[in-house]
Design an enzyme around this catalytic site. Structure first.
Site, short mmCIF file in Angstrom:
data_model
loop_
_atom_site.label_atom_id
_atom_site.label_comp_id
_atom_site.label_asym_id
_atom_site.label_seq_id
_atom_site.Cartn_x
_atom_site.Cartn_y
_atom_site.Cartn_z
N GLU A 3 0.65 -1.05 -0.23
CA GLU A 3 0.06 0.09 0.04
C GLU A 3 0.93 1.29 0.11
O GLU A 3 0.50 2.17 0.53
CB GLU A 3 -0.76 0.00 1.26
N GLU A 30 -7.47 -7.55 -1.26
CA GLU A 30 -7.84 -7.55 -0.12
C GLU A 30 -9.41 -7.20 -0.18
O GLU A 30 -9.17 -5.96 -0.60
CB GLU A 30 -7.25 -6.60 0.95
#
Length: 688
Positions: free
Chosen positions: A182, A254
């Site tokens: 991320e 995710e």
């Protein structure tokens, strides 16, 4: 209930079939992952190995497979594997090779998310605090100190897994590897775009030279995507997200479904998707808006077959959608209906048609409460009540994480001053810590904590100084370290900079500014140094029996107990304890937000005494602690769609609850009439 959004072609859920011993070739194209030359619809789920015990892994993996998953993914936890620089831990719950072998033995693929920054709701995002001790260190930026440590650890993990033949090309289960995590969410906030860009490209180059034989992924790397990696999406909604290149598949690494009663509902979804694998990965598709951009039909065609998805983005109303065959389908608000043949709805994301069960106390098993034999020991605070015998001294107030190296949640700041006569003051402390205890001349004079997660607060508490030398001891405590955001590692903790001062109670002005006094530092508590939690034989004479004090801060408690019989999971009910329990009063007034904690069976010895040691910081009542087993309770299925539910119950709840913040409905026997549910359990699903 979680809102679920869906756009089928745009979603590639990670998955796999069992790897064969001769090795598996892993590739990709613009449509999907390609396993041994075949496009695959891949569905994966997370099991983080340090969050459970090795004895639990086979059952967790089995349940994942039975839920329709074909691959297990996990982060790699750097600060767990290397708690001190060049001192490694690969034992017990950190035996990463054993974990991947369990995945392989279950006939599943694996996804290795090295990071090694992971976020992961894990202390410091998995980065070891000792990194801060290295000169010139900048976390997750282009600098040699960080990149050297990151490459050393990444190479260590890769080599360990290569040696065990865990990568797909070696016949192992790992089909994908991830580097960084991320980073795209924070790189434009790091105040150095050039360094951030150089760093993320260095990450990709470093990863690819590891020669693992499987593709590397980077999640949430939407800008400045390096070559030779697949950028992927994390989040609740990835339907409008697309990768930066057309030659790589769209992967959703995710899908945050944590707040949904999900196991059975998602199992049904997985089964439906798998039945459509060929048409989804090889068919042509077309999106058609149905009079409003919030309503869309996506149709796949392959040869003479078709499959349809109907999406309703309205969050407050259901819609009627008529397809080409003239059939009309009702799609609830904010949901997707899946029709594998474009005729019959096989699944709707908002309609939970599967059985939903809850965990209940196992009937017939006596709860272990009265049988707990308690003893106690006060934490030895005496050595910390002066400013002597510290680790070092400094004429300034230091930052806690760098000073303690995260070897303890606690750091003592201690100083002294000479005072003439007796006087009353207010002790004022400004801190960026999470909790603070203040002692003056050996007595606890104040305690304060950071409200609502804002880790900046001031403590003011009355104190009385005597004539002569006075000692001030401040105990700063952290409750986990920040793990996310740009430059999160720079967020201070503790009483860094202060000020710490004594304020005149009459004039309300500073009488003594102690900020630059000589401060003595010591990390940890006496019980931590003695390893009281291990209940060593040489310390057992220190435990006291008899009447057990309650609501006493800084106290160690020990209890012996027999493990509950049976095979069901064991939980510790820690009702009555203090620190770590958040009390709420919107619903369930006077009940803690969490009181039950799983105790793995592998921790317990059957047929002989077990020992539990607790440290109670704030003051609680350990005599209310108990152990018991839990089991799956009864539930009524087929209770979520119009026509399946009890009409009497629906009418009662609609009248009493719709449009209101809270409601009460009295259960009647009429609720069961015609519902097909004989369990006596009423399940109500509501969307707010």
């Amino acid at each position: 209930m979680e809102r679920v959004s869906w756009q089928p072609l745009a979603l590639l859920l990670l998955a796999a079939a069992a790897a064969v011993a001769s090795g598996t070739e892993v590739g990709y194209d613009g449509r999907s992952m390609v396993i041994d030359g075949e496009r695959r619809l891949l569905i994966s789920g997370s099991i983080h190995y340090p969050r459970s015990t090795p004895e639990m892994w086979p059952d967790l993996i089995r349940k994942a497979k039975e839920g329709g998953l074909d691959a297990i993914e996990t982060y790699v936890f750097w600060n767990g594997h290397e708690p001190r620089r060049r001192q490694y831990n690969f034992e017990g719950s950190y035996d990463i090779v054993r974990f991947f072998k369990e995945v392989q033995d279950a006939g599943m693929y694996a996804i290795l998310r090295i990071g090694p920054y992971i976020c992961g709701e894990w202390n410091y995002g998995g980065l070891p605090a000792w990194l801060r001790d290295i000169s010139g260190m900048q976390f997750r930026m282009h600098n040699n100190p960080f990149e050297q440590e990151m490459e050393t650890f990444t190479t260590l993990i890769v080599d360990k897994l290569k040696e065990a033949k865990m990568f797909a090309g070696q016949g192992g289960p790992i089909i994908l590897s991830q580097i960084e995590n991320e980073y795209g969410n924070v790189m434009d906030k790091l105040n150095n775009d050039e360094s951030a860009s150089e760093y993320i490209h260095w990450c990709a180059a470093m990863a690819n030279k590891q020669n693992v034989g499987v593709p590397w992924i980077m999640c949430q790397q939407d800008q400045d995507v390096p070559p030779n990696v697949i950028n992927t999406c994390n989040g609740f909604y990835c339907h409008d997200w697309f990768p930066k290149r057309t030659d790589i598949p769209k992967i959703w690494t995710e899908n945050w479904t944590g707040w949904q009663p999900k196991y059975g509902h998602l199992k049904d979804l997985h089964n439906v998707l798998k039945s459509m694998e060929k048409i989804l990965l090889h068919g042509d598709y077309k999106d058609t808006t149905m009079g409003n951009t919030n309503v869309m039909v996506t149709k796949y065609t392959l040869d003479n077959s078709s499959a349809c998805f109907i999406s309703n983005k309205f969050d407050d109303k259901e819609v009627n959608v008529t397809l080409d065959d003239g059939a009309t389908h009702v799609v609830p608000a904010w949901s997707v209906s899946i029709l594998p043949d474009c005729k019959t709805v096989a699944y709707n994301s908002a309609k939970i048609k599967t059985q939903t069960s809850v965990m209940v106390k196992r009937p017939g098993v006596e709860t272990v409460t009265d049988g707990l034999a308690w003893s106690w020991m006060p934490e030895n605070l005496h050595p910390f009540m002066t400013d002597e015998k510290g680790n070092f001294r400094k004429n300034e107030l230091l930052e806690q994480i760098a000073t303690s190296g995260d070897q303890s949640d606690y750091l003592w700041y201690r100083t002294s001053l000479e005072h003439k006569g007796e006087s009353n003051y207010k002790l004022h402390v400004n801190t960026t810590g999470h909790e603070l205890y203040a002692f003056v001349n050996g007595k606890l004079v104040g305690r304060h904590y950071a409200p609502n997660g804002g880790f900046v607060f001031q403590m003011e508490t009355p104190v009385k100084l005597h004539s002569g030398k006075n000692y001030i001891s401040l105990l700063s405590a952290t409750i986990g370290l920040k793990n996310y955001g740009a430059l999160f590692e720079m967020m201070p903790a503790g009483i860094v900079g202060g000020p710490v001062k004594l304020v005149d109670t009459v004039t309300n002005t500073t009488a003594y500014d102690l900020s630059n006094s000589s401060w003595s530092y010591k990390a940890g508590l006496a019980g931590e140094y003695r390893e009281t939690h291990l209940d060593k034989a040489k310390d057992r004479s220190q435990w006291r029996g008899g009447t057990i004090p309650v609501h006493r801060p800084f106290t160690w408690y020990k209890a012996t107990f027999e493990a509950p019989t049976g095979e069901e999971p064991v939980v510790a009910d820690l009702l009555g304890l203090g620190k770590g329990v958040v009390w709420k009063c919107l619903t369930g007034c006077n009940e803690p937000s969490q009181r039950f904690y799983h105790v793995p069976r592998s921790f317990l010895k059957a047929g002989e005494p077990n020992t539990m040691v607790l440290f109670e910081e704030a003051g609680g009542d350990p005599t209310r602690v108990s152990f018991h087993t839990v089991a799956v309770g009864a539930a009524c299925a087929e209770a979520a769609e119009v026509g399946d539910e009890s009409k009497a119950a629906l009418a009662a709840f609609t009248a009493a609850c719709v449009g209101k913040e809270s409601c009460t409905v009295r259960h009647t026997e009429d609720f069961r009439a015609g519902s097909g549910c004989d369990s006596g359990v009423l399940t109500v699903q509501a969307t707010c």
